[in-house]
Design an enzyme around this catalytic site. Sequence first.
Site, mmCIF file in Angstrom:
data_model
loop_
_atom_site.group_PDB
_atom_site.id
_atom_site.type_symbol
_atom_site.label_atom_id
_atom_site.label_comp_id
_atom_site.label_asym_id
_atom_site.label_seq_id
_atom_site.Cartn_x
_atom_site.Cartn_y
_atom_site.Cartn_z
ATOM 1 N NE ARG A 102 -3.706 1.974 7.920
ATOM 2 C CZ ARG A 102 -3.873 0.748 7.472
ATOM 3 N NH1 ARG A 102 -4.413 0.517 6.302
ATOM 4 N NH2 ARG A 102 -3.505 -0.279 8.222
ATOM 5 N NE ARG A 113 -3.533 0.800 0.559
ATOM 6 C CZ ARG A 113 -4.390 1.295 1.432
ATOM 7 N NH1 ARG A 113 -4.977 0.526 2.310
ATOM 8 N NH2 ARG A 113 -4.678 2.582 1.417
ATOM 9 N NE ARG A 121 -1.044 1.694 -18.689
ATOM 10 C CZ ARG A 121 -1.041 0.523 -18.076
ATOM 11 N NH1 ARG A 121 0.087 -0.039 -17.699
ATOM 12 N NH2 ARG A 121 -2.170 -0.108 -17.832
ATOM 13 C CD GLU A 158 -9.953 6.387 -0.949
ATOM 14 O OE1 GLU A 158 -10.277 5.761 0.086
ATOM 15 O OE2 GLU A 158 -9.191 5.928 -1.802
ATOM 16 C CB CYS A 206 -7.736 5.252 -12.006
ATOM 17 S SG CYS A 206 -6.018 5.425 -12.445
ATOM 18 C CE1 TYR A 251 -0.895 5.099 3.346
ATOM 19 C CE2 TYR A 251 0.818 3.530 3.946
ATOM 20 C CZ TYR A 251 -0.483 3.802 3.572
ATOM 21 O OH TYR A 251 -1.372 2.776 3.413
ATOM 22 N NE ARG A 302 -6.367 6.822 0.990
ATOM 23 C CZ ARG A 302 -6.962 8.008 1.076
ATOM 24 N NH1 ARG A 302 -7.397 8.622 -0.012
ATOM 25 N NH2 ARG A 302 -7.147 8.589 2.253
#
Length: 120
Positions: free
Chosen positions: A115, A7, A63, A77, A74, A107, A89
């Site tokens: 997080r 993540r 890409r 959120e 994609c 992150y 994210r």
Amino acid sequence: MSVRAVRGAIQLERDDADEIQQATAELMSTIMERNGFTKDDFISAWFTSTPDLHADFPAHGARLMGFTDVPLMCSVEIDVTGAMPRVVRVMAHVESDKPRGEVQHVYLRGAEALRRDIAQ
């Protein structure tokens, strides 16, 4: 070889196509660097962006940095009141011999606050 999920997230300064592309490249490059992954290790990646980012797709940034044969997707959120703005994210799936607990989730640029339990 196992499949591992990694993540990551990055907060952007503004909604701008170049900024989205550069931030996505920074995020993906840092994930690779911290985990010793190459582009060939990636199986797929799913990017989300907050509803205030609409100048470009994060996958376009990936890409441009060479993720040309990796399936990328994609989505937007969930628009939660008070959520951190301008965030891209990613959840990527990779082939790796690393134990799950050794995968470093990344992150950046303030997104560490999202997080704190897994941010490196």
